[in-house]
Motif scaffolding. Sequence first.
Motif, PDB file in Angstrom:
ATOM      1  N   TRP A 172      -3.427   4.033  -1.388  1.00 37.27           N
ATOM      2  CA  TRP A 172      -3.872   3.139  -2.457  1.00 37.27           C
ATOM      3  C   TRP A 172      -3.152   1.802  -2.356  1.00 37.27           C
ATOM      4  O   TRP A 172      -1.995   1.725  -1.957  1.00 37.27           O
ATOM      5  CB  TRP A 172      -3.703   3.762  -3.834  1.00 37.27           C
ATOM      6  CG  TRP A 172      -2.315   4.188  -4.209  1.00 37.27           C
ATOM      7  CD1 TRP A 172      -1.661   5.303  -3.788  1.00 37.27           C
ATOM      8  CD2 TRP A 172      -1.397   3.513  -5.082  1.00 37.27           C
ATOM      9  NE1 TRP A 172      -0.406   5.365  -4.344  1.00 37.27           N
ATOM     10  CE2 TRP A 172      -0.220   4.283  -5.147  1.00 37.27           C
ATOM     11  CE3 TRP A 172      -1.467   2.341  -5.822  1.00 37.27           C
ATOM     12  CZ2 TRP A 172       0.883   3.917  -5.911  1.00 37.27           C
ATOM     13  CZ3 TRP A 172      -0.363   1.975  -6.588  1.00 37.27           C
ATOM     14  CH2 TRP A 172       0.789   2.764  -6.627  1.00 37.27           C
TER      15      TRP A 172
ATOM     16  N   TYR B   7      -0.741  -6.540  -8.446  1.00 36.37           N
ATOM     17  CA  TYR B   7      -0.438  -6.476  -7.019  1.00 36.37           C
ATOM     18  C   TYR B   7       1.032  -6.720  -6.730  1.00 36.37           C
ATOM     19  O   TYR B   7       1.747  -7.305  -7.542  1.00 36.37           O
ATOM     20  CB  TYR B   7      -1.280  -7.510  -6.258  1.00 36.37           C
ATOM     21  CG  TYR B   7      -2.752  -7.223  -6.332  1.00 36.37           C
ATOM     22  CD1 TYR B   7      -3.333  -6.275  -5.502  1.00 36.37           C
ATOM     23  CD2 TYR B   7      -3.561  -7.885  -7.247  1.00 36.37           C
ATOM     24  CE1 TYR B   7      -4.691  -5.997  -5.578  1.00 36.37           C
ATOM     25  CE2 TYR B   7      -4.915  -7.614  -7.330  1.00 36.37           C
ATOM     26  CZ  TYR B   7      -5.472  -6.668  -6.495  1.00 36.37           C
ATOM     27  OH  TYR B   7      -6.809  -6.389  -6.578  1.00 36.37           O
TER      28      TYR B   7
ATOM     29  N   HIS C  68       0.864  -1.183   0.000  1.00 33.81           N
ATOM     30  CA  HIS C  68       0.000   0.000   0.000  1.00 33.81           C
ATOM     31  C   HIS C  68       0.899   1.230   0.000  1.00 33.81           C
ATOM     32  O   HIS C  68       1.965   1.216   0.619  1.00 33.81           O
ATOM     33  CB  HIS C  68      -0.872   0.043   1.255  1.00 33.81           C
ATOM     34  CG  HIS C  68      -1.945  -0.989   1.296  1.00 33.81           C
ATOM     35  ND1 HIS C  68      -1.684  -2.325   1.519  1.00 33.81           N
ATOM     36  CD2 HIS C  68      -3.280  -0.878   1.155  1.00 33.81           C
ATOM     37  CE1 HIS C  68      -2.831  -2.987   1.513  1.00 33.81           C
ATOM     38  NE2 HIS C  68      -3.809  -2.137   1.294  1.00 33.81           N
TER      39      HIS C  68
ATOM     40  N   GLU D 240      -4.984  -2.193  -7.129  1.00 32.69           N
ATOM     41  CA  GLU D 240      -6.425  -2.109  -6.868  1.00 32.69           C
ATOM     42  C   GLU D 240      -7.246  -1.900  -8.139  1.00 32.69           C
ATOM     43  O   GLU D 240      -8.374  -2.365  -8.210  1.00 32.69           O
ATOM     44  CB  GLU D 240      -6.750  -1.043  -5.824  1.00 32.69           C
ATOM     45  CG  GLU D 240      -6.488   0.381  -6.248  1.00 32.69           C
ATOM     46  CD  GLU D 240      -6.628   1.386  -5.104  1.00 32.69           C
ATOM     47  OE1 GLU D 240      -7.019   1.003  -3.988  1.00 32.69           O
ATOM     48  OE2 GLU D 240      -6.332   2.559  -5.338  1.00 32.69           O
TER      49      GLU D 240
END
Length: 131
Positions: free
Chosen positions: A71, A80, A61, A75
């Motif tokens: 964020w 990822y 994140h 997402e």
Amino acid sequence: MEARPLATPEEAWRIASSLRYRHIEGTVVAVVQDVETKEVLMVGHMDPIAVVLTLTTGLAHYYSTTRKRIWLKGETSGHYQIVKEFRSDCDGDAVVIKVVQIGAACHTGSRSCFESKYSLIKALKLSLRHG
């Protein structure tokens, strides 16, 4: 590959509290590397909440200094970053995050934001040629 927490919430807050958030918008600089190849994939910013979320979920994140919000990497793109290692530097104002990158790390669609060895030299030559 499945993400796993690197710390409990209590441990994560203790780690986040030990960092020095003295960069843009009260963040630490986060250098992201591929866990296997050690290739630098990107550089981002993290505030304390991004650090805690990263450590407790095992997914990277960041704090967006342009959007002014936290964020989750991937997402919207599905690209990822599964966090395998999280280290801070000796001053506590920067971290290195070693990840398994799913898809591209860069918003341009490239695996790394540092794809071109000579991008600065190429840009300079182009500007001289067209300037």
